[in-house]
Design a protein around this motif. Structure first.
Motif, PDB file in Angstrom:
ATOM      1  N   HIS A  54      38.013  25.226  42.666  1.00 40.43           N
ATOM      2  CA  HIS A  54      36.965  26.237  42.623  1.00 40.43           C
ATOM      3  C   HIS A  54      36.832  26.739  41.186  1.00 40.43           C
ATOM      4  CE1 HIS A  54      35.024  30.146  43.249  1.00 40.43           C
ATOM      5  NE2 HIS A  54      34.649  29.717  44.428  1.00 40.43           N
ATOM      6  N   PRO A  55      35.611  27.031  40.717  1.00 37.53           N
ATOM      7  CA  PRO A  55      35.438  27.440  39.319  1.00 37.53           C
ATOM      8  C   PRO A  55      35.934  28.838  38.997  1.00 37.53           C
ATOM      9  CG  PRO A  55      33.350  27.545  40.468  1.00 37.53           C
ATOM     10  CD  PRO A  55      34.337  26.918  41.421  1.00 37.53           C
ATOM     11  N   GLY A  56      36.344  29.603  40.005  1.00 40.40           N
ATOM     12  CA  GLY A  56      36.762  30.985  39.781  1.00 40.40           C
ATOM     13  C   GLY A  56      35.633  31.935  40.136  1.00 40.40           C
ATOM     14  N   ALA A  57      35.987  33.206  40.284  1.00 39.67           N
ATOM     15  CA  ALA A  57      35.015  34.194  40.723  1.00 39.67           C
ATOM     16  C   ALA A  57      35.336  35.558  40.111  1.00 39.67           C
ATOM     17  CB  ALA A  57      35.016  34.285  42.251  1.00 39.67           C
ATOM     18  N   VAL A  58      34.396  36.462  40.253  1.00 38.79           N
ATOM     19  CA  VAL A  58      34.554  37.846  39.802  1.00 38.79           C
ATOM     20  C   VAL A  58      34.164  38.779  40.946  1.00 38.79           C
ATOM     21  CG1 VAL A  58      34.113  37.334  37.375  1.00 38.79           C
ATOM     22  CG2 VAL A  58      32.201  37.933  38.876  1.00 38.79           C
ATOM     23  N   ALA A  59      34.705  39.988  40.889  1.00 32.18           N
ATOM     24  CA  ALA A  59      34.348  41.026  41.858  1.00 32.18           C
ATOM     25  C   ALA A  59      34.370  42.357  41.121  1.00 32.18           C
ATOM     26  CB  ALA A  59      35.324  41.028  43.025  1.00 32.18           C
ATOM     27  N   VAL A  60      33.537  43.297  41.591  1.00 27.97           N
ATOM     28  CA  VAL A  60      33.377  44.566  40.884  1.00 27.97           C
ATOM     29  C   VAL A  60      33.527  45.743  41.832  1.00 27.97           C
ATOM     30  CG1 VAL A  60      31.879  45.942  39.391  1.00 27.97           C
ATOM     31  CG2 VAL A  60      31.744  43.440  39.314  1.00 27.97           C
ATOM     32  N   LEU A  61      34.488  46.599  41.524  1.00 32.03           N
ATOM     33  CA  LEU A  61      34.614  47.905  42.172  1.00 32.03           C
ATOM     34  C   LEU A  61      33.692  48.825  41.378  1.00 32.03           C
ATOM     35  CD1 LEU A  61      35.802  50.249  43.798  1.00 32.03           C
ATOM     36  CD2 LEU A  61      37.828  50.138  42.332  1.00 32.03           C
ATOM     37  N   ALA A  62      32.492  49.052  41.895  1.00 31.73           N
ATOM     38  CA  ALA A  62      31.474  49.833  41.190  1.00 31.73           C
ATOM     39  C   ALA A  62      31.431  51.238  41.772  1.00 31.73           C
ATOM     40  CB  ALA A  62      30.110  49.156  41.322  1.00 31.73           C
ATOM     41  N   LEU A  63      31.712  52.235  40.943  1.00 29.82           N
ATOM     42  CA  LEU A  63      31.778  53.622  41.392  1.00 29.82           C
ATOM     43  C   LEU A  63      30.568  54.394  40.908  1.00 29.82           C
ATOM     44  CD1 LEU A  63      35.578  54.227  40.754  1.00 29.82           C
ATOM     45  CD2 LEU A  63      34.427  53.664  42.920  1.00 29.82           C
ATOM     46  N   LEU A  64      29.924  55.049  41.860  1.00 28.51           N
ATOM     47  CA  LEU A  64      28.705  55.818  41.601  1.00 28.51           C
ATOM     48  C   LEU A  64      28.839  57.173  42.277  1.00 28.51           C
ATOM     49  CD1 LEU A  64      25.720  55.789  40.540  1.00 28.51           C
ATOM     50  CD2 LEU A  64      25.081  54.955  42.823  1.00 28.51           C
ATOM     51  N   PRO A  82      46.662  30.385  46.989  1.00 34.07           N
ATOM     52  CA  PRO A  82      47.300  29.347  46.184  1.00 34.07           C
ATOM     53  C   PRO A  82      47.994  28.241  46.981  1.00 34.07           C
ATOM     54  CG  PRO A  82      48.565  31.375  46.078  1.00 34.07           C
ATOM     55  CD  PRO A  82      47.289  31.692  46.806  1.00 34.07           C
ATOM     56  N   GLY A  83      48.077  28.383  48.284  1.00 38.61           N
ATOM     57  CA  GLY A  83      48.649  27.315  49.093  1.00 38.61           C
ATOM     58  C   GLY A  83      47.762  26.092  49.178  1.00 38.61           C
ATOM     59  N   PHE A  84      46.438  26.283  48.948  1.00 41.47           N
ATOM     60  CA  PHE A  84      45.528  25.135  49.028  1.00 41.47           C
ATOM     61  C   PHE A  84      44.372  25.193  48.036  1.00 41.47           C
ATOM     62  CE2 PHE A  84      43.667  28.199  51.930  1.00 41.47           C
ATOM     63  CZ  PHE A  84      42.315  28.117  51.650  1.00 41.47           C
ATOM     64  N   SER A  85      44.249  26.273  47.254  1.00 40.69           N
ATOM     65  CA  SER A  85      43.102  26.413  46.369  1.00 40.69           C
ATOM     66  C   SER A  85      43.532  26.933  45.000  1.00 40.69           C
ATOM     67  CB  SER A  85      42.087  27.383  46.982  1.00 40.69           C
ATOM     68  OG  SER A  85      41.013  27.620  46.098  1.00 40.69           O
ATOM     69  N   ASP A  86      42.799  26.523  43.952  1.00 40.11           N
ATOM     70  CA  ASP A  86      43.068  27.040  42.609  1.00 40.11           C
ATOM     71  C   ASP A  86      42.109  28.165  42.222  1.00 40.11           C
ATOM     72  OD1 ASP A  86      40.695  25.667  42.113  1.00 40.11           O
ATOM     73  OD2 ASP A  86      41.503  24.448  40.486  1.00 40.11           O
ATOM     74  N   GLU A  87      41.353  28.708  43.196  1.00 44.51           N
ATOM     75  CA  GLU A  87      40.406  29.781  42.886  1.00 44.51           C
ATOM     76  C   GLU A  87      41.136  31.013  42.352  1.00 44.51           C
ATOM     77  OE1 GLU A  87      36.939  32.624  44.835  1.00 44.51           O
ATOM     78  OE2 GLU A  87      38.417  31.699  46.164  1.00 44.51           O
ATOM     79  N   ILE A  88      40.680  31.469  41.181  1.00 46.77           N
ATOM     80  CA  ILE A  88      41.177  32.719  40.613  1.00 46.77           C
ATOM     81  C   ILE A  88      40.034  33.723  40.657  1.00 46.77           C
ATOM     82  CG2 ILE A  88      40.630  32.076  38.212  1.00 46.77           C
ATOM     83  CD1 ILE A  88      43.264  33.640  37.466  1.00 46.77           C
ATOM     84  N   LEU A  89      40.363  34.962  41.020  1.00 44.19           N
ATOM     85  CA  LEU A  89      39.363  36.012  41.123  1.00 44.19           C
ATOM     86  C   LEU A  89      39.716  37.111  40.123  1.00 44.19           C
ATOM     87  CD1 LEU A  89      37.386  37.190  43.997  1.00 44.19           C
ATOM     88  CD2 LEU A  89      38.611  38.965  42.780  1.00 44.19           C
ATOM     89  N   HIS A  90      38.744  37.504  39.322  1.00 42.76           N
ATOM     90  CA  HIS A  90      38.913  38.542  38.309  1.00 42.76           C
ATOM     91  C   HIS A  90      38.263  39.817  38.847  1.00 42.76           C
ATOM     92  CE1 HIS A  90      40.021  35.322  35.535  1.00 42.76           C
ATOM     93  NE2 HIS A  90      38.974  34.678  36.008  1.00 42.76           N
ATOM     94  N   LEU A  91      39.069  40.858  39.046  1.00 49.02           N
ATOM     95  CA  LEU A  91      38.589  42.121  39.611  1.00 49.02           C
ATOM     96  C   LEU A  91      38.396  43.144  38.499  1.00 49.02           C
ATOM     97  CD1 LEU A  91      37.953  43.938  42.066  1.00 49.02           C
ATOM     98  CD2 LEU A  91      40.426  44.367  42.247  1.00 49.02           C
ATOM     99  N   TYR A  92      37.202  43.738  38.477  1.00 48.40           N
ATOM    100  CA  TYR A  92      36.845  44.740  37.475  1.00 48.40           C
ATOM    101  C   TYR A  92      36.450  46.041  38.157  1.00 48.40           C
ATOM    102  CZ  TYR A  92      36.541  40.943  34.093  1.00 48.40           C
ATOM    103  OH  TYR A  92      36.843  39.879  33.277  1.00 48.40           O
ATOM    104  N   VAL A  93      36.528  47.141  37.409  1.00 41.66           N
ATOM    105  CA  VAL A  93      35.976  48.411  37.850  1.00 41.66           C
ATOM    106  C   VAL A  93      34.843  48.765  36.896  1.00 41.66           C
ATOM    107  CG1 VAL A  93      37.607  49.856  36.552  1.00 41.66           C
ATOM    108  CG2 VAL A  93      36.457  50.788  38.556  1.00 41.66           C
ATOM    109  N   ALA A  94      33.737  49.244  37.471  1.00 43.11           N
ATOM    110  CA  ALA A  94      32.569  49.641  36.683  1.00 43.11           C
ATOM    111  C   ALA A  94      32.247  51.097  36.995  1.00 43.11           C
ATOM    112  CB  ALA A  94      31.375  48.755  37.026  1.00 43.11           C
ATOM    113  N   GLU A  95      32.070  51.872  35.946  1.00 46.05           N
ATOM    114  CA  GLU A  95      31.695  53.272  36.100  1.00 46.05           C
ATOM    115  C   GLU A  95      30.503  53.563  35.193  1.00 46.05           C
ATOM    116  OE1 GLU A  95      35.471  55.891  36.866  1.00 46.05           O
ATOM    117  OE2 GLU A  95      35.906  54.536  35.187  1.00 46.05           O
ATOM    118  N   HIS A  96      29.953  54.761  35.314  1.00 49.32           N
ATOM    119  CA  HIS A  96      28.804  55.169  34.509  1.00 49.32           C
ATOM    120  C   HIS A  96      27.658  54.171  34.709  1.00 49.32           C
ATOM    121  CE1 HIS A  96      31.621  57.996  32.854  1.00 49.32           C
ATOM    122  NE2 HIS A  96      32.383  56.999  32.446  1.00 49.32           N
TER     123      HIS A  96
END
Length: 186
Positions: free
Chosen positions: A47-57, A118-132
């Motif tokens: 898997h090419p990898g992914a991102v996710a965003v904890l966006a606070l409003l 990681p038992g079957f996939s190389d997907e890495i997920l980058h988790l960010y927090v977004a504010e303002h």
């Protein structure tokens, strides 16, 4: 003399056979030599990898509800998406946030990067927090159908209990947000 930790249980790839090449993933079956010299096979999802965003409003978290075919039901999740080849994860996080919620962020902070399965996939997920956050325009992909809403921590916790939120990235984000509210730090 001790063995370096990264080599202690190393499995040496003898051969790799591509089974499937898709738009998002590829699947390979690798023949490996185990540390004891025996041979085995490993089915691996690339898997090419992914991102996710904890966006606070305004003390709320932006989430999207969308149908997840593998689960045969809708899920409530934080904004997320896969990385394009060579794309910087922080830029991808900003892109996904705006595409799915219509918001842009002035501040983006990396919280963690982790392997999803990681038992079957190389997907890495980058988790960010977004504010303002600053309101912009939603730009959904042509095959994306979702609704965005801003929820409180209490709603997020209730959704976890009801399993409306049940994916690892969103559960991790909710707990990170809860820790932030308790300590003032991520």
């Amino acid at each position: 003399m001790s063995t370096p930790i990264d080599k202690k249980f190393e499995e040496i790839t003898i051969s790799s056979q591509p089974i499937f090449e898709g738009r998002v993933i590829s699947v390979h079956v690798d023949t490996v030599q185990l540390p004891n010299g025996a041979m085995s096979t490993r089915e691996i999802v690339r898997h090419p990898g992914a991102v996710a965003v904890l966006a606070l409003l305004d003390d709320r978290m932006l989430v999207v509800e969308q149908y997840r075919k593998p689960l045969e039901r809708s899920q409530i999740e934080i904004p997320a998406g896969k990385l394009e080849p060579g794309e910087d994860p922080a830029e991808a996080a900003k892109r996904e946030l705006e595409e799915e919620t219509g918001y842009r962020c002035a501040n983006l902070k990396h919280l963690s990067s982790f392997y999803t399965s990681p038992g079957f996939s190389d997907e890495i997920l980058h988790l960010y927090v977004a504010e303002h956050l600053v309101e912009g325009n939603i730009h959904l992909d042509e095959d994306e159908f979702l609704e965005c809403e801003a929820i409180t921590l209490e709603q997020a916790q209730q959704y976890i209990r009801e399993q409306r939120i049940s994916d690892a990235k969103t559960v991790a984000a909710v707990y990170a947000w809860q820790l932030y509210k308790l300590t003032g730090r991520f």
